[in-house]
Write a protein that holds these residues in place. Structure first.
Motif, PDB file in Angstrom:
ATOM      1  N   ASN A 113    -102.718 -57.547 108.737  1.00  0.00           N
ATOM      2  CA  ASN A 113    -101.608 -57.341 107.806  1.00  0.00           C
ATOM      3  C   ASN A 113    -100.385 -56.867 108.578  1.00  0.00           C
ATOM      4  O   ASN A 113    -100.505 -56.291 109.649  1.00  0.00           O
ATOM      5  CB  ASN A 113    -101.976 -56.286 106.766  1.00  0.00           C
ATOM      6  CG  ASN A 113    -103.264 -56.628 106.082  1.00  0.00           C
ATOM      7  OD1 ASN A 113    -103.513 -57.791 105.783  1.00  0.00           O
ATOM      8  ND2 ASN A 113    -104.097 -55.625 105.872  1.00  0.00           N
ATOM      9  N   ASN A 114     -99.236 -57.119 108.000  1.00  0.00           N
ATOM     10  CA  ASN A 114     -98.010 -56.721 108.678  1.00  0.00           C
ATOM     11  C   ASN A 114     -97.524 -55.363 108.200  1.00  0.00           C
ATOM     12  O   ASN A 114     -97.480 -55.111 107.003  1.00  0.00           O
ATOM     13  CB  ASN A 114     -96.914 -57.756 108.418  1.00  0.00           C
ATOM     14  CG  ASN A 114     -97.040 -58.918 109.365  1.00  0.00           C
ATOM     15  OD1 ASN A 114     -97.277 -58.734 110.558  1.00  0.00           O
ATOM     16  ND2 ASN A 114     -96.936 -60.109 108.830  1.00  0.00           N
ATOM     17  N   HIS A 115     -97.173 -54.537 109.147  1.00  0.00           N
ATOM     18  CA  HIS A 115     -96.617 -53.236 108.802  1.00  0.00           C
ATOM     19  C   HIS A 115     -95.208 -53.133 109.351  1.00  0.00           C
ATOM     20  O   HIS A 115     -94.890 -53.716 110.380  1.00  0.00           O
ATOM     21  CB  HIS A 115     -97.441 -52.108 109.428  1.00  0.00           C
ATOM     22  CG  HIS A 115     -98.778 -51.932 108.806  1.00  0.00           C
ATOM     23  ND1 HIS A 115     -99.027 -50.962 107.883  1.00  0.00           N
ATOM     24  CD2 HIS A 115     -99.931 -52.620 108.962  1.00  0.00           C
ATOM     25  CE1 HIS A 115    -100.297 -51.040 107.495  1.00  0.00           C
ATOM     26  NE2 HIS A 115    -100.863 -52.047 108.141  1.00  0.00           N
ATOM     27  N   VAL A 117     -99.586 -57.728 102.774  1.00  0.00           N
ATOM     28  CA  VAL A 117    -100.847 -58.452 102.898  1.00  0.00           C
ATOM     29  C   VAL A 117    -100.580 -59.826 102.305  1.00  0.00           C
ATOM     30  O   VAL A 117    -100.389 -59.962 101.103  1.00  0.00           O
ATOM     31  CB  VAL A 117    -101.976 -57.752 102.113  1.00  0.00           C
ATOM     32  CG1 VAL A 117    -103.280 -58.506 102.289  1.00  0.00           C
ATOM     33  CG2 VAL A 117    -102.119 -56.315 102.563  1.00  0.00           C
ATOM     34  N   ASP A 118    -100.508 -60.815 103.154  1.00  0.00           N
ATOM     35  CA  ASP A 118    -100.128 -62.140 102.674  1.00  0.00           C
ATOM     36  C   ASP A 118    -101.283 -63.105 102.898  1.00  0.00           C
ATOM     37  O   ASP A 118    -101.566 -63.489 104.018  1.00  0.00           O
ATOM     38  CB  ASP A 118     -98.871 -62.608 103.418  1.00  0.00           C
ATOM     39  CG  ASP A 118     -98.274 -63.844 102.781  1.00  0.00           C
ATOM     40  OD1 ASP A 118     -98.884 -64.351 101.821  1.00  0.00           O
ATOM     41  OD2 ASP A 118     -97.215 -64.287 103.236  1.00  0.00           O
ATOM     42  N   ARG A 119    -101.976 -63.453 101.843  1.00  0.00           N
ATOM     43  CA  ARG A 119    -103.068 -64.428 101.945  1.00  0.00           C
ATOM     44  C   ARG A 119    -102.753 -65.656 101.095  1.00  0.00           C
ATOM     45  O   ARG A 119    -103.636 -66.323 100.606  1.00  0.00           O
ATOM     46  CB  ARG A 119    -104.380 -63.812 101.443  1.00  0.00           C
ATOM     47  CG  ARG A 119    -104.814 -62.552 102.157  1.00  0.00           C
ATOM     48  CD  ARG A 119    -105.476 -62.843 103.493  1.00  0.00           C
ATOM     49  NE  ARG A 119    -105.926 -61.609 104.099  1.00  0.00           N
ATOM     50  CZ  ARG A 119    -105.142 -60.812 104.821  1.00  0.00           C
ATOM     51  NH1 ARG A 119    -103.881 -61.108 105.021  1.00  0.00           N
ATOM     52  NH2 ARG A 119    -105.624 -59.689 105.341  1.00  0.00           N
ATOM     53  N   TYR A 169    -100.638 -62.255  97.377  1.00  0.00           N
ATOM     54  CA  TYR A 169     -99.629 -61.621  98.206  1.00  0.00           C
ATOM     55  C   TYR A 169     -99.464 -60.210  97.673  1.00  0.00           C
ATOM     56  O   TYR A 169     -99.347 -60.005  96.469  1.00  0.00           O
ATOM     57  CB  TYR A 169     -98.319 -62.407  98.079  1.00  0.00           C
ATOM     58  CG  TYR A 169     -97.135 -61.781  98.776  1.00  0.00           C
ATOM     59  CD1 TYR A 169     -96.818 -62.129 100.088  1.00  0.00           C
ATOM     60  CD2 TYR A 169     -96.333 -60.845  98.122  1.00  0.00           C
ATOM     61  CE1 TYR A 169     -95.740 -61.555 100.730  1.00  0.00           C
ATOM     62  CE2 TYR A 169     -95.262 -60.269  98.760  1.00  0.00           C
ATOM     63  CZ  TYR A 169     -94.956 -60.633 100.062  1.00  0.00           C
ATOM     64  OH  TYR A 169     -93.892 -60.056 100.696  1.00  0.00           O
ATOM     65  N   LYS A 192     -97.436 -56.464  98.504  1.00  0.00           N
ATOM     66  CA  LYS A 192     -96.463 -55.750  99.332  1.00  0.00           C
ATOM     67  C   LYS A 192     -96.280 -54.363  98.749  1.00  0.00           C
ATOM     68  O   LYS A 192     -96.102 -54.213  97.545  1.00  0.00           O
ATOM     69  CB  LYS A 192     -95.137 -56.496  99.312  1.00  0.00           C
ATOM     70  CG  LYS A 192     -94.028 -55.822 100.084  1.00  0.00           C
ATOM     71  CD  LYS A 192     -92.773 -56.654  99.981  1.00  0.00           C
ATOM     72  CE  LYS A 192     -91.574 -55.903 100.486  1.00  0.00           C
ATOM     73  NZ  LYS A 192     -90.356 -56.699 100.303  1.00  0.00           N
TER      74      LYS A 192
END
Lengths: 313, 456
Positions: free
Chosen positions: B207-209, B248-250, B262, B264
């Motif tokens: 996941n991107n932080h 969290v982009d799935r 998705y 955020k």
């Protein structure tokens, strides 16, 4: 003396007064030049003729609301001489008119104002700033202090108010923003007081810059003036006022007018504020009748409410 | 490349290249003028582990993609060649040459893009993509948000931004300095924000932080029509805040997903210095699934909450939440829902908006849908939106706050056309039927057009 129909159009973006245009019929004159020539006339910054007319129509129809409020900067830590003078003049005027007002100190009062100047009056739906527009607004409600005056006296009154605007206000601005010691010890601390570092310095710097360009535009910059010459200007102004007042209770006889409110606001503030250089206060104190006049108004209109106004702020 | 290899081999004999055992002996990158070798060396290391030709080939293509993703090269070519085998070595030795072409020292661009306030703006940007040889980007841009209420001419820039970006590992460090003007017509005030921000983005467990520190000097200016409730909040304030964003982009696409989810969440803690103190939480969540390969059903929720920190701290209108608009709570004018005074909306400290959609391809296009034509970007959708603004009161019980959140819920439903523009923006033309609205809301009954990036 100019006729009453002159109105200044203020450009919202204007930083210096040179952007203010004066319209007299088809002629257009820049104010800075005008003020330099010390032409006396009434003016109202931030209001156009049309707005004036609309405002007049609407304002007249409403009575004075109970929740009218006057906003000025925080009395204790923030307010500057010129701001306090203008606020006090309006307070005195409203008391002379016997109008109830709640005075509130707000750290952002300057930015609540439509014209960026003080004080700010909230009356019903209307928000008006600066003494002269407030006087006019109250007048449109049919409440006025100067209706009994003759045509001549009314013109006189306007001329003297203009004298204050052209002398005492620039003098106050000069001492606050251009006199080094006052700037360092008083203005910088007080103006930046409500803001955290580094905003306090940035905003002081910005305000100083705009004030200096205003003073330069009207010829009161450091190039032309020093504290000594300012002192001289104030002395001349006070001499004129003192002569007009003579030994009367008020400037136009036994009843107070807008001029009395203005003179009281400015002189009382200058006398009672202690600054690193108290030259102006000392100059004013040389005119006994003016000092007595200030004490008179203070006693007559503020005696019973002094505590209130202090608590309010 | 591969073809050359093929042709070379044809002269001698037919060899099946796929499973041929090889050893990569040499990898060479040509064309590195300003770029430092250590910045790209990790990207090509996997090549050395290849044992078959096919593996080497696919890895070379992968490495090429990774080099391009570094953002410092205009183009990268790959050449796979044999080299003379050493004595006593059975395997074929090959070498791989990457022919890279670096980007220019200074790149300029002029483009239009969507601004934060969902209004298009033009941007003029100058950037140096590889300033110290390790992918550091330095950019300067000026922009002007197109709105009818600016006093400036369209060609005069209103905003600027300087940004420095440095990649490290899989993450990024950014430092920016900016000035931005926003015209909040719904509340009739203008805001000028000047600020600096330092932050880092990094992937963690897939996941991107993003963690950043922002320091903003906000100047609020009243307009002629400002209500007093707005006017008394004008002036200067300094917000120093720590922000964290988790994405969290799935999903397969952000603008028009056909499946996946998705999520955020964004936290902001303001009050480390400055005179603005609050904690703010914002959550955005989308779910989408496709039935019968044609009909996509999606569900989304946005909600947010702001709590003041400390007693009697001054709260500002520009930190409040607003709902309403053609891409969020449809059927209402932009940010014109809830409390208002004399036409100036005041926003609120908490909100929630729900959105449900059913997307279908264009009529008469069902059979051809999904073959990559540009018409695939169009959908017909039916939607249902619900939302509310809440003035959260911490002193009251949770139950009373929840009841508060569930009273006076706004509902809208409608039909419309959605267009995904260049995979980066969303255009909607909807016919809205607001079902329930409060008296203070500005309802948009009928056709509403919206353009923007995020939607619900």
């Amino acid at each position: 003396m100019c006729p009453q129909t002159i109105t200044f159009y203020s450009n919202k973006c204007s930083k210096s007064s040179s952007c203010l245009d004066l319209h007299i019929g088809n002629y257009r004159i820049y104010t800075s030049e005008l003020i330099r020539q010390k032409v006396c006339c009434t003016f109202c910054v931030g209001m156009t003729l049309l707005q004036d007319a609309v405002l007049g129509q609407m304002a007249a129809s409403e009575t004075w609301p109970d929740d009218a409020a006057l906003f000025k900067p925080d009395q204790e830590n923030q307010i500057l001489i010129n701001e306090n003078a203008a606020s006090l003049a309006v307070q005195a005027f409203l008391r002379m008119c016997d109008l109830n007002i709640k005075v509130e100190g707000r750290s952002n009062a300057e930015f609540m104002s439509p014209s960026g100047k003080l004080p700010v009056l909230l009356c019903g739906k209307f928000v008006i700033s600066e003494p002269i527009p407030i006087f006019q607004f109250v007048q449109q409600k049919g409440i006025t202090l100067s209706e009994d005056l003759s045509e001549n006296d009314q013109q006189d009154m306007k001329a003297y108010i203009q004298l204050i605007n052209n002398t005492l206000i620039p003098a106050e601005l000069f001492i606050m923003w251009l006199h080094r010691d006052t700037l360092k010890q008083v203005t910088w601390k007080r103006y930046g007081h409500p803001y955290p570092w580094p905003l306090n310095h940035i905003l002081c710097f910005r305000k100083r810059h705009s004030t200096i360009s205003y003073l330069n535009a009207i010829g009161w910059g450091t190039n032309n003036q020093s504290l000594t010459t300012i002192d001289e200007e104030v002395r001349n102004c006070c001499a004129a006022l003192s002569q007009k007042l003579a030994d009367k209770k008020y400037f136009f006889g036994s009843k107070p007018t807008e001029l009395d409110a203005m003179v009281y606001g400015h002189l009382y503030t200058i006398i009672t504020t202690s600054l690193p250089d108290n030259r102006l206060a000392k100059t004013i104190q040389q005119f006994g009748n003016l000092v007595a006049f200030c004490q008179n108004i203070d006693r007559d209109f503020f005696a019973n409410c002094n505590e209130n106004s202090e608590v309010d702020s | 490349m591969l073809h050359e290899e093929d042709e070379d081999d044809k002269h001698t004999s037919e060899i099946v290249l796929e499973n041929k055992a090889i050893a990569v002996k040499k990898v060479h990158i040509s064309g590195l003028n300003r770029t430092k070798a250590d910045f790209v060396i990790n990207e090509i290391k996997p090549l050395f582990n290849s044992t078959t030709f096919l593996e080497a080939y696919t890895k070379a293509i992968l490495c090429k993609e990774r080099l391009l993703a570094k953002g410092v090269f205009k183009q990268v070519g790959v050449i796979i060649d044999t080299i003379d085998p050493q004595k006593g070595d059975d395997t074929e030795n090959i070498q791989v040459v990457f022919k890279a072409k670096e980007k220019n020292v200074v790149v300029g661009e002029v483009k239009t893009e969507m601004s934060n306030s969902e209004k298009p703006r033009w941007v003029m940007r100058i950037l140096s993509p590889n300033i110290w040889g390790r992918g550091e980007t330095l950019s300067a841009s000026v922009s002007h948000t197109l709105s009818s209420h600016t006093q400036k001419h369209i060609y005069e820039p209103t905003d600027f931004q300087f940004a420095l970006n440095k990649p490290y590992g899989k993450g990024n460090i950014q430092a920016t300095m900016f000035k931005e003007m926003q015209h909040c017509l719904w509340s009739s005030y203008n805001e000028t924000t000047r600020g600096i921000a330092v932050g880092t983005t990094f992937p963690l467990l897939g996941n991107n932080h993003e963690i950043s520190w922002n320091c903003n000097w906000r100047e609020l200016m009243a307009s002629r029509s400002s209500a007093f409730a707005v006017r008394q909040q004008m002036g200067h304030s300094l917000k120093s805040s720590i922000n964290h964003t988790l994405v969290v982009d799935r999903s397969d696409d952000y603008i028009l997903p056909s499946s996946g989810f998705y999520f955020k969440m964004h936290e902001e803690l303001a009050g480390l210095g400055g005179d603005v103190r609050f904690v703010k939480e914002f959550i955005e969540c989308h779910l989408a699934t496709t039935l019968f390969k044609r009909i996509t059903v999606s569900l989304g929720i946005n909600c947010g909450l702001k709590l003041p920190l400390g007693k009697d701290t001054k709260q500002h209108i520009n930190d409040n939440f607003f709902i309403g608009g053609p891409l969020t709570l449809r059927g209402f004018e932009v940010n014109s829902v809830g409390k208002q005074e004399a036409g100036s909306y005041l926003g609120s400290t908490a909100f929630w908006v729900l959105g449900g959609h059913v997307y279908t391809p264009l009529p008469f296009y069902w059979s051809r849908f999904g073959h990559g034509s540009w018409l695939d970007n169009f959908r017909i959708h039916g939607f249902l939106n619900a939302g509310n603004l809440i003035d959260l009161d911490v002193k009251k019980t949770a139950k009373s706050n929840v009841t508060n959140a569930l009273t006076d819920i706004r509902f809208t439903c409608g039909l419309g056309l959605v267009y995904r523009f260049m995979r980066s923006a969303r255009l909607e033309l909807n016919f809205c039927f607001p079902i329930r609205a409060a008296k203070t809301d500005k309802v948009c009954d009928g056709i509403q057009f919206g353009i923007g990036v995020s939607s619900i």
